[in-house]
Design a protein around this motif. Sequence first.
Motif, PDB file in Angstrom:
ATOM      1  N   SER A   8       0.832  -1.140  -0.006  1.00 14.04           N
ATOM      2  CA  SER A   8       0.165   0.028   0.082  1.00 14.04           C
ATOM      3  C   SER A   8       0.763   1.181  -0.006  1.00 14.04           C
ATOM      4  O   SER A   8       1.884   1.451   0.723  1.00 14.04           O
ATOM      5  N   ALA A  10      -0.353   5.255   0.957  1.00 13.79           N
ATOM      6  CA  ALA A  10      -1.355   5.476   1.783  1.00 13.79           C
ATOM      7  C   ALA A  10      -0.971   6.816   2.370  1.00 13.79           C
ATOM      8  O   ALA A  10      -0.009   7.445   2.427  1.00 13.79           O
ATOM      9  N   ASP A  12      -1.796   8.129   6.200  1.00 13.91           N
ATOM     10  CA  ASP A  12      -1.865   7.656   7.697  1.00 13.91           C
ATOM     11  C   ASP A  12      -2.192   8.777   8.573  1.00 13.91           C
ATOM     12  O   ASP A  12      -1.605   9.947   8.407  1.00 13.91           O
ATOM     13  N   GLY A  27       2.013   3.847   4.463  1.00 14.38           N
ATOM     14  CA  GLY A  27       1.709   2.764   3.597  1.00 14.38           C
ATOM     15  C   GLY A  27       2.776   1.611   3.552  1.00 14.38           C
ATOM     16  O   GLY A  27       4.098   2.047   3.354  1.00 14.38           O
ATOM     17  N   PHE A  80      -5.845   5.051  -0.390  1.00 17.80           N
ATOM     18  CA  PHE A  80      -5.982   4.212   0.947  1.00 17.80           C
ATOM     19  C   PHE A  80      -5.747   5.236   2.251  1.00 17.80           C
ATOM     20  O   PHE A  80      -4.848   5.977   2.225  1.00 17.80           O
ATOM     21  N   TRP A  82      -5.422   5.172   6.394  1.00 17.53           N
ATOM     22  CA  TRP A  82      -5.439   4.217   7.654  1.00 17.53           C
ATOM     23  C   TRP A  82      -5.211   5.098   8.830  1.00 17.53           C
ATOM     24  O   TRP A  82      -4.407   6.058   8.826  1.00 17.53           O
ATOM     25  N   ARG A  93      -1.730  -1.402  19.397  1.00 20.90           N
ATOM     26  CA  ARG A  93      -2.398  -0.337  18.829  1.00 20.90           C
ATOM     27  C   ARG A  93      -3.946  -0.857  18.421  1.00 20.90           C
ATOM     28  O   ARG A  93      -4.265  -1.741  18.040  1.00 20.90           O
ATOM     29  N   ASN A 124       2.174  -6.429   2.954  1.00 23.49           N
ATOM     30  CA  ASN A 124       0.914  -6.772   3.576  1.00 23.49           C
ATOM     31  C   ASN A 124      -0.384  -6.334   2.698  1.00 23.49           C
ATOM     32  O   ASN A 124      -0.708  -5.047   2.704  1.00 23.49           O
ATOM     33  N   GLY A 234       4.995   1.211  10.620  1.00 25.77           N
ATOM     34  CA  GLY A 234       5.999   0.977   9.463  1.00 25.77           C
ATOM     35  C   GLY A 234       7.136   0.231   9.682  1.00 25.77           C
ATOM     36  O   GLY A 234       8.016   0.020   8.708  1.00 25.77           O
ATOM     37  N   GLY A 236       7.807  -2.806  10.885  1.00 27.08           N
ATOM     38  CA  GLY A 236       7.700  -4.088  10.276  1.00 27.08           C
ATOM     39  C   GLY A 236       7.908  -4.034   8.891  1.00 27.08           C
ATOM     40  O   GLY A 236       8.829  -4.908   8.198  1.00 27.08           O
ATOM     41  N   ASP A 237       7.422  -2.935   8.007  1.00 28.44           N
ATOM     42  CA  ASP A 237       7.899  -2.883   6.737  1.00 28.44           C
ATOM     43  C   ASP A 237       9.070  -2.446   6.367  1.00 28.44           C
ATOM     44  O   ASP A 237       9.876  -2.848   5.282  1.00 28.44           O
TER      45      ASP A 237
HETATM   46  P1  AMP Z   1       2.838  -1.789  10.031  1.00 25.43           P
HETATM   47  O1  AMP Z   1       2.996  -0.734  11.093  1.00 25.43           O
HETATM   48  O2  AMP Z   1       4.323  -2.483   9.686  1.00 25.43           O
HETATM   49  O3  AMP Z   1       1.962  -2.957  10.377  1.00 25.43           O
HETATM   50  O4  AMP Z   1       2.549  -0.917   8.722  1.00 25.43           O
HETATM   51  C1  AMP Z   1       1.640  -0.034   8.882  1.00 25.43           C
HETATM   52  C2  AMP Z   1       1.498   0.531   7.489  1.00 25.43           C
HETATM   53  O5  AMP Z   1       0.425  -0.299   7.120  1.00 25.43           O
HETATM   54  C3  AMP Z   1       0.469   1.905   7.534  1.00 25.43           C
HETATM   55  O6  AMP Z   1       1.472   2.972   6.891  1.00 25.43           O
HETATM   56  C4  AMP Z   1      -0.708   1.610   6.990  1.00 25.43           C
HETATM   57  O7  AMP Z   1      -1.032   2.675   5.884  1.00 25.43           O
HETATM   58  C5  AMP Z   1      -0.586   0.487   6.094  1.00 25.43           C
HETATM   59  N1  AMP Z   1      -1.653  -0.647   6.483  1.00 25.43           N
HETATM   60  C6  AMP Z   1      -2.549  -0.864   7.433  1.00 25.43           C
HETATM   61  N2  AMP Z   1      -3.545  -1.392   7.207  1.00 25.43           N
HETATM   62  C7  AMP Z   1      -3.328  -1.925   6.033  1.00 25.43           C
HETATM   63  C8  AMP Z   1      -4.128  -2.949   5.080  1.00 25.43           C
HETATM   64  N3  AMP Z   1      -5.432  -3.470   5.458  1.00 25.43           N
HETATM   65  N4  AMP Z   1      -3.593  -3.128   4.010  1.00 25.43           N
HETATM   66  C9  AMP Z   1      -2.844  -2.543   3.311  1.00 25.43           C
HETATM   67  N5  AMP Z   1      -2.006  -1.720   4.042  1.00 25.43           N
HETATM   68  C10 AMP Z   1      -2.394  -1.356   5.347  1.00 25.43           C
END
Ligand code: AMP
Length: 310
Positions: A8, A10, A12, A27, A80, A82, A93, A124, A234, A236-237
């Motif tokens: 994503s 996004a 936030d 995202g 998107f 969030w 959270r 994800n 973010g 984890g990403d």
């Molecule tokens: P994390 O903190 O690693 O879980 O990732 C957070 C990021 O994931 C945020 O920047 C959100 O924009 C994105 N995110 C949250 N929920 C979703 C979802 N259902 N699908 C895709 N991206 C998401």
Amino acid sequence: MKLVSVGSVAFDAIETPFGKTDKIVGGAGTFIALASSFFAKEQGLISVVGEDFPTETLDYLKSRGVNIDGVQIKQGEKTFFWSGKYHNDMNSRDTLVTELNVLGTFDPILPSSCQEADYLMLGNLSPQVQLTVIERLAKRPKLIAMDTMNFWMDIALDDLKKTMAEIDVLIINDEEARQLSKEYSLVRAAKVIRAMGPKILIIKKGEHGALLFHGENVFFAPALPLEEVFDPTGAGDTFAGGFMGYLAATNDDSFENMKRAIIAGSALASFCVEKFGTQRLTEITMDDINARIQQFVALSNFEMNLHGTH
Ligand code: AMP
């Protein structure tokens, strides 16, 4: 293209005990691409945004060497969104808002520049979309890694299992590993999960580091003890992006090299949490990262004389 990532891109809105943001850029795909750009010089991002998404951010990604031919911009539609609120311990959270918008109908397009990727990072997203990306590539990448979350285990477990059967590395957190395997012990959980497809498993334990299961080997990487965690969004990403960026840059999937890749990912994640959103990832240099990697080495390096029994 060495590395292709999907995830994503996004807006936030984040609330932590330290403060609150309006809509900022976030995202999973954004964090992954920014993190991997420190290592992987040839990489592409597959995603979708609405017409409200700032072109400056897309230009910035480009300036970091990220090919964005695969980022669709949907006119007349919204990006998107969030929103999440962290509890006082910063480990848990609540999701306050999820507006799928363009992500609700995301049909990934893989431009020719991304077709021959050696490394694929599936951020994800719905496991169906993740599988579509694999199917639309001209050739199977050398290594496919995937992130997922409990949400997909709850609502799309069958699809998730189908996608898991096609990948090499699964990156999830400890809670998710327990939910997926129905085992409490992470060693047992790893056995069950690896039988579902991924030969290699990374279990993230937040501020307690990460475990790598690779063949018969297990490696534990600590997380850097930080005085202050400002915003974990973010992390984890960023970890996954750093890990895959390092692998793509070194082109070596051995256990020894994956250990280094995990440390690279952990170092980047430790920066990510220092400020809101992607801010810190846009400030740091390779020297900062190298200095932090040194701290990781020092953190768990020790010498010891072994004493025999008498
Ligand atoms: P994390 O903190 O690693 O879980 O990732 C957070 C990021 O994931 C945020 O920047 C959100 O924009 C994105 N995110 C949250 N929920 C979703 C979802 N259902 N699908 C895709 N991206 C998401």
